[in-house]
Design a protein around this motif. Structure first.
Motif, PDB file in Angstrom:
ATOM      1  N   GLN A  47       0.814  -1.222   0.000  1.00  0.00           N
ATOM      2  CA  GLN A  47       0.000   0.000   0.000  1.00  0.00           C
ATOM      3  C   GLN A  47       0.841   1.262   0.000  1.00  0.00           C
ATOM      4  O   GLN A  47       0.485   2.266  -0.607  1.00  0.00           O
ATOM      5  CB  GLN A  47      -0.851   0.026   1.266  1.00  0.00           C
ATOM      6  CG  GLN A  47      -2.185  -0.640   1.108  1.00  0.00           C
ATOM      7  CD  GLN A  47      -2.927  -0.612   2.427  1.00  0.00           C
ATOM      8  OE1 GLN A  47      -2.858   0.366   3.167  1.00  0.00           O
ATOM      9  NE2 GLN A  47      -3.614  -1.692   2.711  1.00  0.00           N
ATOM     10  N   GLU A  59       1.714   2.630  -3.427  1.00  0.00           N
ATOM     11  CA  GLU A  59       0.645   2.923  -4.390  1.00  0.00           C
ATOM     12  C   GLU A  59       0.876   4.238  -5.146  1.00  0.00           C
ATOM     13  O   GLU A  59       0.675   4.312  -6.350  1.00  0.00           O
ATOM     14  CB  GLU A  59      -0.720   2.967  -3.686  1.00  0.00           C
ATOM     15  CG  GLU A  59      -1.227   1.600  -3.245  1.00  0.00           C
ATOM     16  CD  GLU A  59      -1.662   0.705  -4.400  1.00  0.00           C
ATOM     17  OE1 GLU A  59      -1.691   1.204  -5.536  1.00  0.00           O
ATOM     18  OE2 GLU A  59      -1.952  -0.482  -4.152  1.00  0.00           O
ATOM     19  N   ASP A  60       1.292   5.284  -4.421  1.00  0.00           N
ATOM     20  CA  ASP A  60       1.409   6.593  -5.074  1.00  0.00           C
ATOM     21  C   ASP A  60       2.847   6.943  -5.431  1.00  0.00           C
ATOM     22  O   ASP A  60       3.148   8.089  -5.748  1.00  0.00           O
ATOM     23  CB  ASP A  60       0.838   7.681  -4.148  1.00  0.00           C
ATOM     24  CG  ASP A  60      -0.620   7.420  -3.847  1.00  0.00           C
ATOM     25  OD1 ASP A  60      -1.323   6.989  -4.779  1.00  0.00           O
ATOM     26  OD2 ASP A  60      -1.037   7.615  -2.687  1.00  0.00           O
ATOM     27  N   THR A  72       6.074   0.176  -9.479  1.00  0.00           N
ATOM     28  CA  THR A  72       4.776  -0.336  -9.899  1.00  0.00           C
ATOM     29  C   THR A  72       4.375  -1.455  -8.963  1.00  0.00           C
ATOM     30  O   THR A  72       5.170  -2.361  -8.702  1.00  0.00           O
ATOM     31  CB  THR A  72       4.867  -0.898 -11.339  1.00  0.00           C
ATOM     32  OG1 THR A  72       5.311   0.151 -12.186  1.00  0.00           O
ATOM     33  CG2 THR A  72       3.516  -1.413 -11.815  1.00  0.00           C
ATOM     34  N   VAL A  73       3.164  -1.355  -8.449  1.00  0.00           N
ATOM     35  CA  VAL A  73       2.647  -2.415  -7.597  1.00  0.00           C
ATOM     36  C   VAL A  73       1.951  -3.436  -8.495  1.00  0.00           C
ATOM     37  O   VAL A  73       1.103  -3.077  -9.305  1.00  0.00           O
ATOM     38  CB  VAL A  73       1.655  -1.858  -6.557  1.00  0.00           C
ATOM     39  CG1 VAL A  73       1.067  -2.987  -5.727  1.00  0.00           C
ATOM     40  CG2 VAL A  73       2.341  -0.836  -5.669  1.00  0.00           C
ATOM     41  N   ASN A  85      -8.567  -3.930   2.731  1.00  0.00           N
ATOM     42  CA  ASN A  85      -8.822  -2.789   1.846  1.00  0.00           C
ATOM     43  C   ASN A  85      -9.498  -3.224   0.547  1.00  0.00           C
ATOM     44  O   ASN A  85      -9.198  -2.715  -0.537  1.00  0.00           O
ATOM     45  CB  ASN A  85      -7.536  -2.042   1.522  1.00  0.00           C
ATOM     46  CG  ASN A  85      -7.107  -1.190   2.692  1.00  0.00           C
ATOM     47  OD1 ASN A  85      -7.933  -0.516   3.312  1.00  0.00           O
ATOM     48  ND2 ASN A  85      -5.840  -1.275   3.023  1.00  0.00           N
ATOM     49  N   TYR A 113       1.081  -9.296  -3.558  1.00  0.00           N
ATOM     50  CA  TYR A 113       1.670  -8.183  -4.297  1.00  0.00           C
ATOM     51  C   TYR A 113       3.164  -8.352  -4.561  1.00  0.00           C
ATOM     52  O   TYR A 113       3.889  -8.883  -3.734  1.00  0.00           O
ATOM     53  CB  TYR A 113       1.480  -6.874  -3.512  1.00  0.00           C
ATOM     54  CG  TYR A 113       0.040  -6.569  -3.222  1.00  0.00           C
ATOM     55  CD1 TYR A 113      -0.733  -5.859  -4.124  1.00  0.00           C
ATOM     56  CD2 TYR A 113      -0.563  -7.040  -2.054  1.00  0.00           C
ATOM     57  CE1 TYR A 113      -2.067  -5.608  -3.874  1.00  0.00           C
ATOM     58  CE2 TYR A 113      -1.895  -6.793  -1.790  1.00  0.00           C
ATOM     59  CZ  TYR A 113      -2.646  -6.080  -2.702  1.00  0.00           C
ATOM     60  OH  TYR A 113      -3.952  -5.849  -2.460  1.00  0.00           O
TER      61      TYR A 113
END
Lengths: 529, 319
Positions: free
Chosen positions: A261, A264-265, A270-271, A315, A496
């Motif tokens: 998480q 993510e930004d 890259t996730v 989530n 992930y």
């Protein structure tokens, strides 16, 4: 005066440390060619330290960079296709498999032939070699080699899961291993010092507990890899690998959901999310009388707010399981939903006489999952079950302890477990967990599930030769698991990987056991940014 | 004297033997064996396959048979092979890890000694001033910070955020060996490992020096006009160091414990990492060999100390 002088000494010592770092950094960063470093054996799909593909219960992502199987799953794990087999045919009765081999060479320049295929099968079917494929390949009657480029495998009966099984069977060179007795092979250092495969990269060295180094195989049949070196670094845990990723030392690693998480930004990474293909379930120990009444098992399902857990603790990154499958083709529409209803759970328990069966006595709830996320999930479920009068106490142990307990006879230690079961891509995988004939010592049905209707459905599905009927047969299995609740199916969560944006054409998916899957490492490239 | 030494050697050997029995029993009492560690719980393997593996490893034999088989082989120098490492022979594996651990511990101890003594002197000389108070606070923090915490914080701060040092390993993967590269990987774990030891040394050095500085001969030196720097460095520090040296010796044991955590956090390929990996994977032969080696070193050091004491004190050897 003196203090100041000594203070200077400390300052100089600190500067010397930083200075060493600055001088050493360029040395460390000095590169002779393109190198990709990753934590390829981090996480549940990895198996660091294992180099023998016949003994691998995981770690296939990495093994597949230098070894190759005959057939391989596509990267989305939806279908199988040829790898070292250029193509293959399957007889209508699912008993004869003919492989036309690709024009491949071993890393030492020798050609790959059907003799290698026969040799690998023979070795894998021989338990003396330490092979864990022996039981799964027990229905192989013969491996024939009509010519150098063709291998024909005949089975004693139809087996829809055969190709899936051999997608993990890495081909081995007969010309190098053929002379070694099978029992010696299991302990040979050949695997970790000079292994020879047909993959795009070839083995250079293993530095114990540190890393494995590969280099490009110039004569790879699909073209020389774009990078010169591929390095698999070892880490104590996923968090350490994530730290190395953030520090710019590696380009890829598996990451726990909480860590993923935080990327993510981040525009530098890259996730890569993917289906874990692991069903998490609450296992009822059927050797105790606690769960005999189906109403008790139903109450467990109704007491747990799975939607809330998926929403708040995952989530949203998990799929609710109504039976042992979540893949849409295996899940019929007319299933019981078991949506959260504590009132119903309480009345079911009352009808079943839970007060007499166990009441509020503590029930140890065993798991081998040690992540903070699972600790939170189990705490939430503990509270929910407590609300309806089932008093469970989570107990986290390491994997060997867990396996030691659940394979033993002290059933009081594990009336309940929270565990995972490999959930595909081959649906037949659950047979060893669910079929009554698979209770130890025959199989992996550690909770002693014994539902005759389920046994029959599993047998029918596995021997179904009509491909148009196969999905429907597995739906029958799903329906029975949903109604009878041999275990309480919870969800299939995402897993992930995090890749640096310096990587190009990089393919990864959190496949069970690490795959293998079609990831074409020869196309991976790196462009420093 | 010879009789005393012989007695101590025999006693040491018995202790080693007792150690092997103890570890063997404790290992077998731990739930799960190497094969249990081998199984990925989400991936099905039949019990029949596991039984075959157990038989091949001899884990199905009665415990005394297993123990004496191990002992017999160990006495002839064969410590078996690692179950979880594809049959790698155990003795070379364990011995290969001694070097990195010794390097890490020696570097950490050297840093701890230098920083601890210098900071202790500063603190004592500038008693009750701002630098003394801040150094004292730092030393209390250092003494009370466990290695796994300082290890993780240091890793995050210096590797992830500042990127001054690598986050783990002993050498840059895939590069030829260089001393500078080794130093680059060594500094951070060694510095972090040295914190607790250094802080302790600083506290002792400060206390010891303050005591010495209040003594008459120091006052005499000052009154003779010797410069303060030389009073401290030449006259006071030497005497103040004696109790600190004793402390350094005894704190090395604590550093071994810390090294296990630091090696695990930084993936430093030493005895600590080997032991942790071996315990989590129930790699019996590696645990036995590594523990035996550590035990033998401790017994040997104690033996040498006792012999040295006996050499200078006849009462001990005659008792």
């Amino acid at each position: 005066m003196l203090g100041r002088r000594l203070g200077h000494i400390i300052a100089i010592a600190s500067l010397a440390m930083v200075g060493t770092a600055l001088v050493a950094l360029p040395v460390a960063a000095q590169s002779e060619g393109k190198t990709i470093v990753g934590g390829f054996d981090v996480g549940p799909g990895g198996f660091p330290g294992n180099f023998n593909p016949l003994m691998a219960t995981a770690g296939f992502t990495w093994l597949n960079t230098y070894y190759e199987p005959l057939v391989i799953y596509t990267a989305d794990l939806s279908e199988l296709k040829g790898e070292l087999a250029a193509d293959y045919t399957v007889s209508e009765d699912l008993t004869t498999f003919t492989f036309n081999l690709a024009d491949a060479t071993w890393h030492d320049g020798e050609p790959f032939t059907s003799a290698d295929v026969k040799f690998t099968f023979d070795l894998a079917m021989n338990a003396e070699s330490g092979s864990i494929f022996a039981a799964r390949l027990s229905d192989v009657v013969s491996v024939e080699t009509p010519d150098e480029n063709t291998a024909v495998v005949t089975l004693s009966g139809p087996n829809g899961g055969f190709l899936s099984t051999i997608s993990q069977l890495m081909m081995l060179p007969e010309h190098l291993l053929g002379q070694m007795p099978a029992a010696e092979l299991a302990q040979s250092d050949w695997w970790s010092t000079k292994p020879v495969g047909t993959g795009p990269f070839k083995f250079v060295q293993y530095v114990s507990d540190q890393y494995v180094e590969l280099e490009a195989f110039d004569d790879y049949r699909d073209g020389r890899p774009k990078v010169d070196q591929l390095i698999n670094r070892y880490f104590a845990d996923p968090a350490a690998a994530v730290a190395a990723l953030r520090a710019g030392e590696i380009e890829f690693t598996y990451a726990e959901a909480d860590d993923a998480q935080t990327f993510e930004d981040d525009e530098n990474f890259t996730v890569i999310p993917g289906d874990s293909f692991v069903l998490n379930y609450i296992g009822f120990n059927h050797r105790t009388e606690l769960w005999e009444d189906p109403r008790v098992r139903q109450a467990v399902m109704y007491a747990i707010d799975r939607d809330a857990i998926i929403e708040s603790l995952y989530n949203g990154a998990a799929t609710k399981a109504q039976c042992n499958y979540v893949a849409p083709q295996y899940v019929p529409e007319d299933l019981i939903d078991y949506s959260y209803d504590p009132e119903k759970a309480r009345s079911l328990l009352q009808e079943a006489g839970w007060d007499e069966i166990n009441g509020t006595a503590e029930l140890p709830w065993l798991t081998y999952y040690a992540s903070p996320q699972v600790a939170n999930i189990m705490a939430a479920i503990q509270a929910m079950l407590g609300e309806v009068g089932i008093n469970v106490v989570p107990r986290v142990v390491d994997v060997p302890t867990y396996n030691g307990i659940v394979r033993g006879d002290d059933v009081d230690q594990f009336p309940l477990v929270y565990a995972g079961a490999g959930n595909g891509p081959n649906p037949a995988q659950h047979n060893v967990n669910l079929h009554s004939s698979q209770t130890p010592p025959n199989g992996n049905n550690i909770m002693h599930i014994d539902v005759p209707e389920l046994d029959a459905a599993l047998e029918t599905a596995m021997s179904e030769a009509d491909t148009s009927q196969v999905a429907g047969r597995w739906q029958d299995v799903c329906r029975i698991v949903n109604e009878q609740l041999p275990w309480a199916s919870m969800w299939v969560a995402n897993r992930y990987g995090i890749a640096s944006n310096e990587l190009e054409n990089f393919v990864w998916t959190p496949a069970p056991a690490g795959g293998p899957f079609e990831m074409n490492p020869e196309d991976w490239d790196i462009t420093p940014q | 004297m010879l009789r005393y030494i012989a007695y101590r050697v025999v006693l040491g050997l018995f202790m080693l033997l007792a150690l092997t029995v103890l570890i063997f029993i404790m290992l077998r009492l731990t739930p799960g064996d190497p094969i249990d560690a081998y199984i990925n719980p989400t991936i099905p393997i039949s019990e029949a396959e596991l039984t075959t593996l157990r038989e091949r490893l001899g884990l199905d034999r009665p415990l005394p048979v297993q123990y004496f088989a191990w002992l017999g082989a160990a006495l002839s120098g064969d410590f078996g092979y690692s179950i979880q490492r594809g049959g790698a022979p155990v003795l070379p594996l364990v011995l290969s890890r001694v070097g990195p651990t010794v390097l890490l511990m020696l570097t950490a101890t050297a840093i701890a000694i230098v920083v601890g003594i210098v900071a202790g002197i500063v603190s004592a000389v500038r008693k009750n001033k701002a630098s003394d108070i801040s150094l004292s606070i730092l030393s209390f923090l250092g003494v009370s910070s466990p290695a796994f915490l300082t290890g993780l914080l240091g890793l995050y701060g210096f590797s992830v955020v500042l990127r001054w040092f690598p986050s783990g390993g002993m050498l840059t993967p895939g590069r030829p060996f260089s001393g500078l590269d080794l130093a680059y990987h060594l500094i951070l774990p060694a510095a972090l490992l040295s914190i607790a030891q250094g802080a302790l040394i600083m506290r002792y050095m400060r206390g010891s020096l303050l005591e010495v500085l209040s003594q008459d001969y120091v006052r005499t030196a000052r009154s003779k006009g010797v410069r303060e720097f030389w009073v401290v460095v030449k006259h006071a520090v030497r005497n103040a160091l004696l109790p600190v040296i004793t402390l350094i010796g005894s704190s090395i044991g604590g550093a071994i414990g810390g090294a296990i955590f630091i090696e695990s956090v930084f993936n430093w390929p030493g005895m600590g990492l080997l032991m942790i990996n071996a315990v989590t994977s129930r790699d019996y032969s590696v645990i036995m060999c590594a523990t035996l080696l550590i035990g033998a070193s401790v017994i040997l050091v104690n033996l040498l100390t006792d012999i040295a004491y006996a050499a200078v004190d006849p009462r001990i050897r005659n008792s």
